[in-house]
Design a protein around this motif. Structure first.
Motif, PDB file in Angstrom:
ATOM      1  N   CYS A 149     -46.084 -69.007 -33.367  1.00 52.86           N
ATOM      2  CA  CYS A 149     -47.287 -68.613 -32.620  1.00 52.86           C
ATOM      3  C   CYS A 149     -48.567 -69.053 -33.326  1.00 52.86           C
ATOM      4  N   CYS A 180     -45.127 -63.027 -39.164  1.00 59.40           N
ATOM      5  CA  CYS A 180     -44.648 -62.258 -38.009  1.00 59.40           C
ATOM      6  C   CYS A 180     -43.201 -61.785 -38.218  1.00 59.40           C
ATOM      7  N   HIS A 200     -44.263 -60.632 -32.708  1.00 60.47           N
ATOM      8  CA  HIS A 200     -45.427 -61.211 -33.387  1.00 60.47           C
ATOM      9  C   HIS A 200     -46.278 -60.172 -34.098  1.00 60.47           C
ATOM     10  N   CYS A 221     -45.262 -68.729 -38.457  1.00 63.29           N
ATOM     11  CA  CYS A 221     -44.582 -68.409 -37.201  1.00 63.29           C
ATOM     12  C   CYS A 221     -44.959 -69.454 -36.156  1.00 63.29           C
TER      13      CYS A 221
END
Ligand SMILES: [Zn+2]
Length: 190
Positions: A93, A98, A81, A91
């Motif tokens: 996340c 990332c 990340h 991403c």
């Protein structure tokens, strides 16, 4: 807690330790892989190694001077990340750009599909039997090896993304070795 297994506050390490009669510590898969390679695998000649796994995401484990580094409460060491392109690909996340969004097998599959959509003549279509949903992490490498220009471009860009993240890792930790594992790792140079 594990939603899938119905466990809440289960002292798993303690339970296993009692059963097995040896000390047990819990960590995530990439951390365990890194420590395993350091202890008795590809990293056993070194004191400091970083392992990354290229799969659905990009997992990572860091061993520094013989100790696993996990960050506070074991929640750090998530090199997948690190942003390699500001405002880049989304991403899982929640951030953008990332390393994982460019260098995971999932990302490579997306890159391959996009390239195929722009080039209907590419051999990549034959390699997946005309069905774009059959593209996997190997397709672009196979195409590149057969000399397909679009496939070569996909692989070349993918290796650039991968290098970007690896350079960050080298600059941050300067480990003696970076170990690369996971489904996409065993590919010959295209
Ligand atoms: Zn991310």
């Amino acid at each position: 807690m594990s939603g899938n297994l119905g466990w809440v506050n289960k002292p798993l390490a303690q339970d296993l330790s009692e059963r097995l009669g040896i000390p047990v510590t819990l960590t995530n898969d990439a951390n365990a892989a890194a420590y395993g390679e350091y202890a008795c695998g590809a990293g056993s000649d070194y004191k400091s190694v970083v392992l990354i796994t290229l799969g659905t995401g990009v997992g990572s484990g860091i061993v520094l001077n013989g100790k696993l580094f996990e960050g506070n409460e074991g929640a750090g060491a998530e090199l997948g990340h690190e942003v390699i392109r500001m405002d880049g690909e989304k991403c899982a996340c929640g951030r953008r750009g990332c390393f994982e969004a460019y260098a995971s097998a999932t990302a490579l599959i997306k890159q391959t599909m996009r390239a195929m959509e722009k080039d209907r003549q590419s051999m990549l279509w034959q390699l997946c039997g005309g069905d774009i949903n059959k593209v996997n992490g190997k397709t672009a490498f196979d195409g590149a090896q057969s000399g397909d220009r679009t496939a070569k471009r996909v692989v070349s860009n993918y290796l650039r993304y991968l290098s970007e993240g690896l350079a960050n890792i080298a600059n941050t930790f300067r480990p003696e070795a970076i170990l690369i594992g996971g489904g996409s790792a065993r590919r010959e140079r295209a």
